[in-house]
Scaffold this motif. Structure first.
Motif, PDB file in Angstrom:
ATOM      1  N   CYS A 588       0.619  58.613  24.336  1.00 41.48           N
ATOM      2  CA  CYS A 588       2.087  58.918  24.491  1.00 41.48           C
ATOM      3  C   CYS A 588       2.425  58.895  25.939  1.00 41.48           C
ATOM      4  N   SER A 603       6.188  57.492  13.245  1.00 43.23           N
ATOM      5  CA  SER A 603       5.573  57.357  14.529  1.00 43.23           C
ATOM      6  C   SER A 603       5.391  58.999  14.952  1.00 43.23           C
ATOM      7  N   TYR A 604       3.935  59.298  15.383  1.00 46.91           N
ATOM      8  CA  TYR A 604       3.649  60.585  15.443  1.00 46.91           C
ATOM      9  C   TYR A 604       3.042  60.790  16.953  1.00 46.91           C
ATOM     10  N   MET A 605       3.916  61.223  17.945  1.00 46.21           N
ATOM     11  CA  MET A 605       3.395  61.324  19.083  1.00 46.21           C
ATOM     12  C   MET A 605       3.242  62.719  19.866  1.00 46.21           C
ATOM     13  N   GLY A 606       2.367  62.848  20.693  1.00 47.53           N
ATOM     14  CA  GLY A 606       1.954  64.273  21.145  1.00 47.53           C
ATOM     15  C   GLY A 606       0.972  64.151  22.109  1.00 47.53           C
ATOM     16  N   SER A 651       4.618  72.419  23.735  1.00 45.82           N
ATOM     17  CA  SER A 651       4.346  71.258  22.877  1.00 45.82           C
ATOM     18  C   SER A 651       2.995  70.877  23.610  1.00 45.82           C
ATOM     19  N   VAL A 657       2.090  67.820  17.691  1.00 42.17           N
ATOM     20  CA  VAL A 657       2.568  66.367  17.469  1.00 42.17           C
ATOM     21  C   VAL A 657       3.435  66.152  16.415  1.00 42.17           C
ATOM     22  N   GLY A 658       4.470  65.301  16.782  1.00 38.82           N
ATOM     23  CA  GLY A 658       5.714  65.095  15.883  1.00 38.82           C
ATOM     24  C   GLY A 658       4.994  64.313  14.542  1.00 38.82           C
ATOM     25  N   GLU A 663      10.959  64.069  14.569  1.00 33.66           N
ATOM     26  CA  GLU A 663      10.501  65.255  15.124  1.00 33.66           C
ATOM     27  C   GLU A 663       9.837  64.862  16.502  1.00 33.66           C
ATOM     28  N   SER A 664       9.468  63.718  16.729  1.00 34.14           N
ATOM     29  CA  SER A 664       8.586  63.321  17.903  1.00 34.14           C
ATOM     30  C   SER A 664       9.736  63.556  18.927  1.00 34.14           C
ATOM     31  N   ARG A 665      11.094  63.129  18.511  1.00 35.30           N
ATOM     32  CA  ARG A 665      12.246  63.362  19.632  1.00 35.30           C
ATOM     33  C   ARG A 665      12.591  64.763  19.819  1.00 35.30           C
ATOM     34  N   TYR A 669       9.379  63.719  23.229  1.00 33.44           N
ATOM     35  CA  TYR A 669       8.636  62.572  23.745  1.00 33.44           C
ATOM     36  C   TYR A 669       9.470  61.171  23.385  1.00 33.44           C
TER      37      TYR A 669
END
Ligand code: NAD
Length: 795
Positions: A588, A603-606, A651, A657-658, A663-665, A669
């Motif tokens: 990330c 995409s799953y960011m965190g 977060s 994690v998005g 959701e990541s936005r 992130y």
């Protein structure tokens, strides 16, 4: 250029599919009006309102973020029919009844815009028959658009023309469905159940029949026909439960009603056990019981002999599981020759699938590629039937299938079509194209301009496409990274390490890439061909240093990672991170320190470091602090920075994690200026174009400035809340300790509010706390737990 603009879409029918299609349209920023029948009681939009509310709770989530449900405009046919005139595309997804659909078409026809494309999401009714009731002026703009459930996650959309569908309509729709919706299109003939459901459901029926022949229970069949066979992990019976046994019965009925001439007609009979379950109202997951039933923590399986649910959990025989790991030719020979009933069962279902696909190819699909893609994208298999057949040895497998047909062991006595033996030698897929039984020649993949956006388009076995990591010109390579270029203008850095974990080798590759890009390219894209951006920093690689010299020994390693992040941020050329799948922890941070992010919808960011008792120390917390200062500055010169820190702090402290790029936005992130790309295969193209546009626009690295931090008072405020959470039992003592350290970094440490700091200062704080945590036994317990079991330890 004549542009096909889809300003607004109407979805007719707010059921399982219609509501989820509307949700997906919202995800990809296409305005949508969702229609249903007027409610008999209460507000007229009642049915739609209920469906839209349901979207927020449905799993897997159809919406990127639940609050976007509000973007779906609600309508009913009684009050709002005229609003159809606003829509360029109308997708009909009402109940699967020809008479109801025809009624509705008659009702809506006068309200449609003169240019609108109208398409039905029917699973298998004849599109040509549906078109018959439409006024002649609409027929050229009518076709089938068959999404798979759940539409956000299933790649496949089948497009079906009628003899009257105008030229160019499907081309326009294919481009829209691909780029705007991110789906993968297969064109199907207007035959019952089209391609994927025809082949897939026939395959499920064959599996059920052969399971009975070989006396195998559902749990064993599912273990055999899931991941081990390269198919969806839910196997066969569990998949049926998830789809709904009533829905499955519906699709089977379409086969029974329409395919009397089909040589496999006998195999479309409803399996007695399926009928038994349907009669009992056991429709699968939605009614809590089907082939399986969950009782407490146990999953029971239906036992057809006793009519009771009995303990499940049966698995494949070890020997068969081993056979399934062999390369295709050896695998199929072993299955074919084996006396083990499970192996014989597997050979039988594979034989049935080859037999079925070969016999029907000419009628249902333009080429073998379309059947293989339909099975991959619609049923989640790693390969389609023709690919496996070809890979295992075309002529040998054809001979075995023929022998079984001749001996009466196959599901149908229909012989394999002559082309199997006389036509394409070696198989149906070649570099120049795939075999079309209807045209008796190999046909190349579609050349629609939309596919130029897919630099590495998905291809079938036998097409011999160059894999991305062998393509282009390679300028640097080590064991964990490859630096290369396709066009000599934009450099690409691909992380090749397992899970793309960031290790010293990856850092070396990235730094080399920045250096080379600065020397002779417009910029750099960080992209890998598989569906992981990076699972984070490689903790295991740091273990030996830690064992030798403890947390302090790690300091220089952490510093190197931070320096690499800053090198990327202040590179003299734009660095664009092209994300897909997980981007966690250090992954990330790598994305955040790039000049821009281009992220696939999935995409799953965190920051997940708290799970292993650590805090983000590759610049992640420095980023949170800087962004808060930037946002506060943009809002008002005297704004309270703490207000802008809260989301970033929470977060990180809660390891959120998005669950989508959207959701990541929301978690901070991704920026609004970043790009979200619906189709994963367009990611590299879009990222490359971004680099070029940035370079052409005179892009310069951001200025190295100092920025204000919230300081010690803000730390005290956050800590007071943390104390409450700890004392209330919401977080553990160690969570408290880590969160307090995170607060310390994001607020800039023991300084006055508004003090100016730089990134290096905050990174030094990150390092200090990271190394202190490494020496904490509780953190060590979390790390060891994660390395050993893959699950977080809560201590
Ligand atoms: P559903 O039963 O969940 O929803 C059907 C909707 O149609 C309901 O909202 C209902 O109010 C509306 N409706 C019922 N009768 C109507 C009428 N006479 N006029 C107007 N509207 C009416 O159905 P679904 O599963 O969403 O399926 C919808 C379509 O999508 C069907 O054609 C189906 O074959 C197809 N499809 C379903 C799936 C799936 O897995 N469920 C997958 C792909 C395609």
């Amino acid at each position: 250029m004549n542009r096909f603009n889809v300003r607004k879409v109407a979805v007719l029918g707010a059921g399982v599919m219609g509501a989820q299609i509307a949700a997906h349209l919202v995800n990809v920023k296409v305005p949508v009006i969702l229609f249903d029948l007027p409610a008999k009681d209460g507000p007229k939009n009642g049915i739609v309102t209920k469906a839209v509310e349901g979207l927020k709770k449905l799993k897997p989530a159809p919406l990127g973020v639940p609050e976007d449900a509000a973007l779906i405009e609600q309508a009913n046919y009684e009050e709002h029919l005229a609003r159809l005139g606003e829509c360029d595309l109308v997708i009909e997804a009402i109940a699967e009844r020809m008479d109801w659909k025809l009624d509705l078409y008659t009702k809506i026809a006068p309200a449609l815009a003169a240019h609108a494309i109208v398409a039905s999401n029917t699973s298998g009714l004849s599109i040509t028959k549906l078109a018959a009731v439409l006024p002649e002026s609409i027929r050229p703009r009518f076709c089938g658009i068959h999404f798979f459930n759940p539409p956000r996650y299933m790649a496949l959309v089948e497009l079906i023309a009628t003899p009257d569908t105008g030229p160019g309509i499907l081309d326009e729709l294919e481009a829209f469905v691909t780029t705007a919706l991110g789906k993968s299109v297969v064109r199907a003939q207007d035959t019952p159940n089209f391609i994927a459901n025809r082949v897939g459901i026939a395959g499920m029926l064959a599996t059920m029949k052969e399971a009975e022949t070989y006396g195998l229970s559902y749990d064993v069949v599912d273990d055999l026909t899931g991941k081990k066979l390269g198919r969806a992990s839910s196997g066969t019976f569990r998949t049926a439960d998830v789809v709904g046994l009533d829905t499955m019965a519906h699709v089977i009925k379409t086969l029974q009603d329409n395919l009397h001439e089909d040589p496999f007609f006998a195999s479309y009979a409803t399996p007695p056990v399926l009928q038994k379950l349907l009669d009992a109202g056991a429709l699968g997951q939605k009614t809590g019981a089907g082939f399986y039933k969950k009782v407490g923590k146990d999953i029971l399986r239906f036992d057809p002999a006793s009519g009771e649910y009995v303990p499940g959990g049966g698995k494949a025989d070890e020997i068969v599981a081993r056979i399934l790991k062999k390369p295709p030719a050896e695998r199929l020979k072993l299955l074919h020759d084996s006396k083990n009933p499970q192996a014989q069962f597997l050979w039988a279902i594979l034989r049935d699938s080859f037999h079925y696909a070969a016999v029907h190819l000419a009628d249902i699909a333009d080429s073998a590629r379309d059947i293989d893609f339909a099975m991959r994208w619609g049923f989640g298999t790693s390969q389609g039937p023709f690919e496996l057949w070809q890979q295992a040895g075309w002529a040998q497998v054809a001979q075995w299938v023929k022998e079984d047909i001749d001996a009466g062991r196959a599901l149908s006595s229909a012989p394999l079509p002559p082309w199997v033996f006389e036509g394409p030698s070696g198989g149906v897929h070649r570099p120049e194209g795939s075999w079309s039984a209807a045209h008796a020649r190999f046909v190349a993949p579609s050349t629609l301009p939309v596919y130029r956006r897919q630099l590495f388009r998905e291809s079938v076995y036998g097409a011999d496409a160059t894999p991305p990591l062998k393509a282009g010109t390679e300028v640097f390579k080590n064991d964990e990274a490859r630096v290369w270029s396709l066009d000599g203008a934009v450099l690409i850095a691909s992380i090749t390490a397992k899970l793309h974990l960031i290790s010293p080798g990856v850092v070396e590759g990235l730094l080399k890439a920045v250096e080379l890009a600065e020397q002779s390219y417009q910029g750099l894209v960080i992209w890998s061909p598989d569906d992981v951006f990076s699972a984070g920093a490689n903790l295991e690689a740091l273990m030996p240093v830690f064992m030798k010299s403890g947390g302090k020994g790690i300091l220089p390693e952490v510093k190197k990672l931070q320096d690499a992040m800053l090198r990327i941020r202040y590179a003299q050329v734009p660095v664009v991170a092209a994300l897909r799948g997980i981007a966690l922890g250090g992954g990330c941070e790598l994305a955040l320190y790039s000049s821009k992010r281009v992220a696939a919808m999935e995409s799953y960011m965190g920051f997940v470091e708290v799970g292993v008792g650590l805090l983000p120390a590759g610049g992640g917390l420095a980023y949170v602090a800087r962004r808060a200062a930037e946002m506060a500055g943009a809002a008002n010169a005297n704004a309270d920075i703490l207000k802008f820190l809260t989301d970033g702090f929470t977060s990180a402290a809660m390891a959120k994690v998005g669950t989508s790029a959207i959701e990541s936005r929301k978690l901070g992130y991704l920026l609004w200026s970043d790009v979200i790309v619906p189709h994963k295969d367009e990611l590299l193209h879009v990222a490359t174009q971004q680099v070029k546009a940035m370079a052409e626009s005179g892009w310069r690295a951001p200025a190295r400035t100092r920025f204000a931090v919230a300081g010690r008072n803000a730390i005290a405020t956050i800590k007071a809340q943390l104390v409450n959470m700890r004392d209330g039992g919401f977080i553990s003592a160690h969570d408290f300790a880590i969160s307090a350290l995170i607060a310390d970094v994001v607020c800039g440490g023991d300084v006055d509010a508004g003090s100016l700091v730089n990134e290096e200062y905050l990174m030094a704080l990150e390092r200090k706390h990271f190394c202190a945590l490494l020496d904490d036994p509780k953190t060590q317990e979390r790390i060891m737990g994660m390395l050993q079991t893959g699950k977080p330890v809560r201590n």
